[in-house]
Design an enzyme around this catalytic site. Structure first.
Site, PDB file in Angstrom:
ATOM      1  CG  HIS A  51      -0.572   0.322   2.468  1.00 33.48           C
ATOM      2  ND1 HIS A  51      -0.235   1.166   3.140  1.00 33.48           N
ATOM      3  CD2 HIS A  51      -0.089  -0.931   3.300  1.00 33.48           C
ATOM      4  CE1 HIS A  51       0.525   0.844   4.614  1.00 33.48           C
ATOM      5  NE2 HIS A  51       1.031  -0.293   4.557  1.00 33.48           N
ATOM      6  CD  GLU A  80      -2.365  -1.039   5.468  1.00 32.61           C
ATOM      7  OE1 GLU A  80      -2.735  -2.152   6.515  1.00 32.61           O
ATOM      8  OE2 GLU A  80      -2.303  -0.302   5.473  1.00 32.61           O
ATOM      9  CD  GLU A  81      -0.848   2.561   7.426  1.00 28.09           C
ATOM     10  OE1 GLU A  81      -1.719   2.160   8.903  1.00 28.09           O
ATOM     11  OE2 GLU A  81       0.040   1.287   7.559  1.00 28.09           O
ATOM     12  CG  ASP A  89      -2.223   4.565   2.610  1.00 27.93           C
ATOM     13  OD1 ASP A  89      -2.050   3.067   2.216  1.00 27.93           O
ATOM     14  OD2 ASP A  89      -3.969   4.531   3.603  1.00 27.93           O
ATOM     15  CG  ASP A  98       2.866  -0.473   7.652  1.00 27.60           C
ATOM     16  OD1 ASP A  98       2.688  -0.711   6.304  1.00 27.60           O
ATOM     17  OD2 ASP A  98       2.171  -0.317   8.374  1.00 27.60           O
TER      18      ASP A  98
END
Length: 182
Positions: free
Chosen positions: A82, A178-179, A84, A144
């Protein structure tokens, strides 16, 4: 042929993009700023020769590396990450630096007295003797999952430049939000 970037170089490039998602947004992606990185990734995939490289209307980027001759019947693998960053902290103006970690606390920001304490992060101890990438503590780093994005793009660039390495078709996807739980 242009010189290939390392995963570290790519990561440091990608974290300059503020891709913070927004919880509760009705839009997809939840923030338009995620598309800026998505456009760059789609362009990089296309320049490497990946088929179908594009940025979809929903903010996801994708493409695929064709199988090498004789490997067309091998099952497809997908590499997904991802783009974001979490809405919890700013993803803008990231001040990243590499530090050699020899144990103890890491001073992130002297002026604001921001310290990453080994007592708060005991997993740091297994990284003694390594170089770590850190921020100044005022923003998220974005590791991440921009580290995953950087690794995937670097692997695709390498395989595209080395057709002598046999592989099946490889699908690549980069998702927004995703976050934010989307």
């Amino acid at each position: 042929m242009r010189e290939q970037m390392t995963a570290l170089e790519r990561f440091l490039k990608y974290i300059t993009f503020d891709t913070q998602s927004e919880e509760g947004s009705e839009a997809t992606p939840s923030t338009e700023k995620q598309r800026a990185l998505g456009r760059v990734l789609a362009r990089e995939l296309a320049e490497m020769g990946l088929e179908g490289a594009c940025l979809a209307d929903n903010g996801a980027g994708y493409g695929w590396l064709p199988a090498t001759p004789g490997r067309e019947d091998v099952p497809v693998i997908a590499l997904i990450a991802h783009m974001d960053t979490a809405p919890d902290a700013s993803g803008a103006n990231i001040q990243a630096r590499t530090v050699f970690y020899d144990g103890g606390d890491i001073l992130l920001h002297e002026g604001q007295h921001i310290v990453m304490r080994e007592s708060d992060f005991p997993s740091l101890t297994r990284n003694r003797g390594k170089h770590l990438i850190v921020t100044d503590g005022t923003t998220l780093l974005g590791a991440d999952d921009k580290a995953g994005v950087a690794e995937i793009i670097t692997a695709m660039e390498y395989l595209a430049a080395h057709p002598e390495i046999p592989h099946g078709r490889i699908a690549v996807g980069f998702t927004p939000d995703e976050e934010a739980g989307s």
